[in-house]
Design a protein around this motif. Structure first.
Motif, PDB file in Angstrom:
ATOM      1  N   LEU A   1       0.838  -1.155   0.128  1.00 56.27           N
ATOM      2  CA  LEU A   1      -0.046   0.019  -0.090  1.00 56.27           C
ATOM      3  C   LEU A   1       0.859   1.269   0.096  1.00 56.27           C
ATOM      4  N   ASP A   2       1.924   1.273   0.592  1.00 51.14           N
ATOM      5  CA  ASP A   2       2.881   2.219   0.702  1.00 51.14           C
ATOM      6  C   ASP A   2       3.562   2.641  -0.616  1.00 51.14           C
ATOM      7  N   ASN A   3       3.537   1.802  -1.638  1.00 51.68           N
ATOM      8  CA  ASN A   3       4.264   1.934  -2.778  1.00 51.68           C
ATOM      9  C   ASN A   3       3.113   2.189  -4.034  1.00 51.68           C
ATOM     10  N   ILE A   4       1.892   2.494  -3.497  1.00 49.78           N
ATOM     11  CA  ILE A   4       0.648   2.817  -4.653  1.00 49.78           C
ATOM     12  C   ILE A   4       0.828   4.380  -4.737  1.00 49.78           C
ATOM     13  N   ASP A   5       0.873   4.677  -6.016  1.00 47.57           N
ATOM     14  CA  ASP A   5       0.800   6.056  -6.462  1.00 47.57           C
ATOM     15  C   ASP A   5      -0.714   6.487  -7.112  1.00 47.57           C
ATOM     16  N   ILE A   6      -1.153   7.349  -6.751  1.00 48.19           N
ATOM     17  CA  ILE A   6      -2.564   8.028  -7.595  1.00 48.19           C
ATOM     18  C   ILE A   6      -2.408   9.286  -8.186  1.00 48.19           C
ATOM     19  N   VAL A   7      -2.873   8.875  -9.458  1.00 45.35           N
ATOM     20  CA  VAL A   7      -2.939  10.067 -10.234  1.00 45.35           C
ATOM     21  C   VAL A   7      -4.260  10.909  -9.819  1.00 45.35           C
ATOM     22  N   GLU A   8      -4.122  12.033  -9.593  1.00 46.63           N
ATOM     23  CA  GLU A   8      -5.247  12.982  -9.294  1.00 46.63           C
ATOM     24  C   GLU A   8      -5.903  13.538 -10.595  1.00 46.63           C
ATOM     25  N   LYS A   9      -7.040  14.062 -10.398  1.00 45.44           N
ATOM     26  CA  LYS A   9      -7.788  14.710 -11.799  1.00 45.44           C
ATOM     27  C   LYS A   9      -6.689  15.921 -12.349  1.00 45.44           C
TER      28      LYS A   9
END
Length: 73
Positions: free
Chosen positions: A48-56
């Motif tokens: 989970l610490d290595n997940i990147d989310i691309v915001e809008k």
């Protein structure tokens, strides 16, 4: 966690269903289960610490940096 320990957990689980466990085996089973759960939690946290989310708006937010320092419950 070592495969040997996982095999021992399974062996104790089968024995508890068939003939039962003595007090030492019950204690060993509890210890091994706690160790297994700690390993699973540690691996999940690392993923989970290595997940990147691309915001809008196009920015990239790392979940580990955003939520990693907070304490749970």
């Amino acid at each position: 966690m070592e495969q040997k320990k996982i095999d021992r957990i399974n062996e104790l689980a089968r024995k508890s269903k068939t003939v039962g466990l003595n007090p030492q085996e019950k204690e060993e089973q509890t210890k091994l289960r706690k160790e297994f759960l700690a390993a699973v939690r540690m691996n999940l946290r690392a993923q989970l610490d290595n997940i990147d989310i691309v915001e809008k708006d196009g920015t990239i937010v790392n979940l580990g940096e955003k939520y990693g320092n907070k304490t749970s419950h």
